[in-house]
Design an enzyme around this catalytic site. Structure first.
Site, PDB file in Angstrom:
ATOM      1  N   HIS A  10      35.955  32.169  33.793  1.00 29.46           N
ATOM      2  CA  HIS A  10      36.997  32.467  34.269  1.00 29.46           C
ATOM      3  C   HIS A  10      37.505  31.462  35.511  1.00 29.46           C
ATOM      4  O   HIS A  10      36.904  31.601  36.521  1.00 29.46           O
ATOM      5  CB  HIS A  10      37.223  33.798  34.637  1.00 29.46           C
ATOM      6  CG  HIS A  10      38.487  34.266  35.310  1.00 29.46           C
ATOM      7  ND1 HIS A  10      38.774  35.122  36.530  1.00 29.46           N
ATOM      8  CD2 HIS A  10      39.879  33.906  35.150  1.00 29.46           C
ATOM      9  CE1 HIS A  10      40.054  35.064  36.823  1.00 29.46           C
ATOM     10  NE2 HIS A  10      40.677  34.259  35.916  1.00 29.46           N
TER      11      HIS A  10
ATOM     12  N   ASN B 169      40.366  39.033  40.918  1.00 27.15           N
ATOM     13  CA  ASN B 169      41.861  39.439  41.028  1.00 27.15           C
ATOM     14  C   ASN B 169      42.036  41.004  41.404  1.00 27.15           C
ATOM     15  O   ASN B 169      43.100  41.347  41.623  1.00 27.15           O
ATOM     16  CB  ASN B 169      42.181  39.331  39.468  1.00 27.15           C
ATOM     17  CG  ASN B 169      42.648  37.673  39.232  1.00 27.15           C
ATOM     18  OD1 ASN B 169      42.898  36.873  40.061  1.00 27.15           O
ATOM     19  ND2 ASN B 169      42.588  37.317  38.015  1.00 27.15           N
TER      20      ASN B 169
END
Length: 276
Positions: free
Chosen positions: A11, A61
């Protein structure tokens, strides 16, 4: 996958050419070999890898959304936007939460919100940020990408949108909160979420959590990272302040039971989880 031992997530963060952090996401059956190959790849392209378990929002996140959401919580409560943004920078953050949401893009936040509602169903609880995001999206204020969001962009210059006062549900607070309160709300919101990921086993090493917080979203570097921030304050003192914030501002400041246990035993994250 027919070879689940080789299945792994890598990611990156936007903009990829500037952001150093890369999260290596483990699947249920990901092998150590696959992890080592992924780490090797990320290191070769001169990025900073951390290994995390698969969960909604992964690690970075999850934490950064707590930062952005707390900024919008204060906006809804009538804290002046300039105080929110300047308080964040005074706490050591590179940009304020409203500015960061503009960079991420408000239409993306809207889509995430809609998907979260679908995924959680009856478990979804609406918060203060929902009407803000929906109003901004409806007004086509999408952030820096179309030069209008929480800020107005004119070339390289930007200034806060003068109409943000409309989101103060009961009008602007008078008097405004002390800047120390604003700083604590923003810093503790992030650090508590980082502690939750450690408690849930999403991140296993406090060093990776700290690296992820600094390189992933710019958590005040002088603190050493979100987990070091807690360790430096001490679990007992951190919990006491978090409890004050929870009583005054809401359940987002509830600390995980792990932190309660650590306070009782006098442990730190680095002492409890640090690898020798």
């Amino acid at each position: 996958s027919s070879r689940p031992d080789n299945f792994i997530g890598i990611h990156f963060f936007s903009p990829v050419h500037k952001m150093m952090l890369v999260e290596i996401i483990k699947g249920e059956k990901t092998s150590d070999y696959a992890i080592s190959r992924a780490i090797d790849f990320v290191s070769k392209i001169r990025k900073v890898p951390i290994v995390v378990e698969d969960t909604r929002g992964f690690y970075a996140n999850r934490c950064v959304m707590r930062y952005i959401n707390e900024g919008m919580n204060m906006l809804s409560e009538g804290v002046k936007p300039a105080l929110i943004e300047n308080g964040a920078k005074m706490a050591g953050m590179p940009v304020g939460p409203l500015s960061l949401q503009d960079e991420v893009a408000i239409d993306l936040a809207y889509k995430v919100l809609q998907q979260t509602k679908k995924d959680l169903g009856s478990q979804y609880e609406a918060g203060k940020i929902e009407p803000i995001i929906e109003t901004m999206y409806g007004a086509e204020r999408l952030g820096r990408k179309n030069s209008k969001g929480f800020y107005v962009y004119e070339g390289r210059e930007k200034h806060l949108w003068p109409e943000l006062g409309q989101f103060a549900v009961d009008g602007l607070q008078d008097p405004q909160p002390d800047v120390a309160e604003v700083k604590d709300r923003l810093m503790y919101a992030q650090a508590i979420e980082a502690a939750r990921t450690m408690a849930e086993g999403i991140v296993h090493d406090p060093r990776e959590a700290d690296l992820g917080s600094i390189f992933g979203w710019g958590f005040a570097p002088f603190t050493g990272g979100a987990i070091s921030f807690i360790d430096t304050i001490g679990a007992a003192k951190f919990n006491a302040r978090a409890d004050e914030l929870m009583k005054a501002h809401g359940p987002q400041f509830e600390v995980p039971s792990l932190l309660r246990d650590m306070a009782k035993s006098g442990e730190t994250f680095y002492g409890k989880f640090g690898r020798k």
